[in-house]
Design an enzyme around this catalytic site. Structure first.
Site, PDB file in Angstrom:
ATOM      1  N   HIS A 186      -7.875  36.426  26.183  1.00 21.14           N
ATOM      2  CA  HIS A 186      -9.300  36.276  25.906  1.00 21.14           C
ATOM      3  C   HIS A 186      -9.424  35.746  24.478  1.00 21.14           C
ATOM      4  CE1 HIS A 186      -9.126  40.121  23.696  1.00 21.14           C
ATOM      5  NE2 HIS A 186      -8.315  40.516  24.680  1.00 21.14           N
ATOM      6  N   HIS A 220       0.854  -1.182   0.000  1.00 22.23           N
ATOM      7  CA  HIS A 220       0.000   0.000   0.000  1.00 22.23           C
ATOM      8  C   HIS A 220       0.891   1.233   0.000  1.00 22.23           C
ATOM      9  CE1 HIS A 220       0.770  -1.258   4.152  1.00 22.23           C
ATOM     10  NE2 HIS A 220       0.758   0.022   4.484  1.00 22.23           N
ATOM     11  N   HIS A 248      -0.766   1.311  11.916  1.00 24.39           N
ATOM     12  CA  HIS A 248      -0.805   0.708  10.592  1.00 24.39           C
ATOM     13  C   HIS A 248       0.440  -0.159  10.457  1.00 24.39           C
ATOM     14  CE1 HIS A 248       2.080   3.797   9.166  1.00 24.39           C
ATOM     15  NE2 HIS A 248       1.396   4.609   9.958  1.00 24.39           N
TER      16      HIS A 248
END
Length: 499
Positions: free
Chosen positions: A424, A62, A300
């Site tokens: 903020h 792959h 994987h």
């Protein structure tokens, strides 16, 4: 779920070497509209990184992460090479599955395939089958149902002195489960049972078998039939190889003794081999490690191979389990079985080691996982601490502290916020935008509040840190551009974050 048609399967193929086999797989993927032409280079590059040979004669070439954008749609092309292809390190591939997948589709697709291919006998069949429909059915698991024996199929203490009665009880139970047809019933009733010895008898039929099944009935007291002792009768319906291990066990002296004297649970365990075939993770004195996977793309093929290589450094027996998926326990030395666990980022894995170097093995695995198994990992520590314990000990201790759990290549710095109103929404948003410029994972901590490390790419989490003027923020970065990210963050904070 992967949809596989017979047009995706190419039997009796020929290739001179691994590269040609990969070229054939890519060509078929291109023709099917799964990938663009350049995908071949990605597959070849993946082989240079880590071999895609899984074991049992199976290879799954792959592409790399960089070539995922070349995947148009998920799909596979399957090639059978009966003569075998040298796949490196002495491994021979007979079935080559070329995969095109994006993101997490890659893991789910591998999990589906490896679930079918993890059985050695099944893999051997796939290497030789000449019928495409049969090959497709086996690959997709359509004909591989696990053999089970329901508790209802065990009838004990039957008050009878008739062999035929025991046979009829078994046949009726199999019919209730739709495991046999009427002609099976007629056959076993009208034909003599075969004595196994010790008072055990067997009946079966060459016709009317619908699915693999077994029933056992045992008389309350032993009696005689044609001069031979009768205690129990086994009736078998067989249509596939999955029942064969149980049939072999019927000849085992210990299994026969259990059939004659055991309770239902003991009999089922003996027939199915549960006591010896299932991995266990509860051995006294074993070392247990529970770790969180932080790789962005989970386990994987490449990080799984690195994990297997780490495990093989030690002599201890090591098993593992995906706690998040509540998976079965598998050998940590089997690449195929690890990939089949479907491990994604954030999943918790439990390792159990037994042997002289068990503690060293688990500690080494913990460090390897924390460092990404050869890949970049998130700079944000797991929500639950990694732990190592010894079975039987009362103390359950963290394997590492939060700081120890950081990758070895992490880069960090502390900056003081100078904004009059602190962080903020507006300056926090500017900080997040700066962090997102870099190919790096960045976490941030409010040192003055001793907060946890959180993702610096989350506006909500940064605002929640409660940063005011003079607050010291600790940033930790990992990845290719970790240093650039730290430098950029320092510069934008020094400039006031737009204020």
């Amino acid at each position: 779920m992967l949809e596989l048609s017979e047009s995706n399967i190419h039997l009796n193929a020929n290739a001179i070497d691994k590269q040609q086999a990969i070229e054939m797989a890519v060509s078929a993927l291109v023709q099917a509209g799964n990938v663009e032409n350049g995908y071949l280079q990605g597959m070849l590059a993946r082989e240079l990184q880590t071999s895609t040979f899984l074991g049992n004669g199976i290879a799954i070439p792959h592409g790399t992460l960089d070539t995922r954008l070349m995947v148009k749609k998920t799909g596979v092309q399957v090639f059978q090479f009966p003569q075998g292809i040298e796949w490196g390190e002495g491994n021979i591939a007979y079935v080559v599955i070329g995969i095109a997948a994006r993101s997490d589709e890659h893991l789910s697709l591998l999990r589906q395939l490896t679930h079918v291919l993890s059985d050695e006998d099944t893999a051997a069949k796939l290497a030789k089958i000449t019928d495409v429909a049969e090959f497709c059915a086996i690959l997709m698991g359509e004909t591989i149902d696990p053999f089970e024996i329901p508790a209802a199929n065990i009838s004990l203490d039957v008050n009878t002195q008739s062999l035929l009665t025991l046979v009829a009880i078994n046949a009726g139970q199999l019919q209730v489960q739709s495991a046999v047809e009427n002609r099976f019933i007629s056959e076993v009733i009208n034909n003599a049972a075969l004595p196994l010895g010790k008072g055990l008898w067997v009946t079966d039929s060459v016709v009317g078998n619908v699915k693999n099944a077994l029933a056992f009935s045992r008389a309350k007291t032993i009696f005689s039939h044609n001069g031979k002792a009768v205690k129990g009768v086994i009736t078998v319906s067989a249509v596939g190889d999955q029942i064969n291990p149980t049939l072999v066990r019927l000849l085992d002296d210990d299994v026969q003794t259990t059939l004659l004297n055991g309770n239902s649970t003991e009999i089922l365990t003996a027939l199915l081999g549960s006591s010896s075939d299932v991995e266990t993770q509860s051995v006294e004195g074993a070392v247990v490690g529970t770790f969180t996977i932080r790789n962005e793309h989970g386990l994987h093929a490449r990080p799984s191979a690195n994990l297997v290589n780490e495990v093989k450094k030690f002599t201890s027996k090591i098993t593992m389990q995906n706690l998040t998926r509540e998976s079965e326990v598998v050998s940590a030395k089997s690449l195929m079985k690890i990939v089949a666990l479907g491990v994604t980022q954030g999943h918790r894995l439990r390792f159990v080691a037994e042997g002289e170097d068990a503690k060293q093995a688990i500690e080494s695995l913990g460090k390897a996982i924390a460092n990404g198994l050869g890949e970049n990992v998130s700079a944000v520590p797991p929500s639950e601490p990694d732990t190592i314990e010894i079975m039987g000990d009362q103390i359950h201790t963290p394997a590492v502290t939060e700081d120890d759990n950081l990758p070895a290549n992490a880069i960090e710095a502390v900056f003081v916020i100078k904004n009059e109103q602190g962080l903020h929404a507006r300056p926090s948003a500017i900080l997040v935008n700066e962090v997102k410029k870099y190919n790096a994972s960045v976490a941030v901590q409010n040192l003055d509040r001793n907060s946890q490390l959180v993702s610096a790419k989350s506006l909500m989490k940064i605002v929640a840190l409660g940063v005011v003027k003079g607050t010291r923020l600790r940033f930790v970065a990992t990845g290719e551009e970790a240093q650039q990210a730290i430098d950029g963050i320092g510069a934008v904070i020094e400039s006031g974050l737009g204020e």
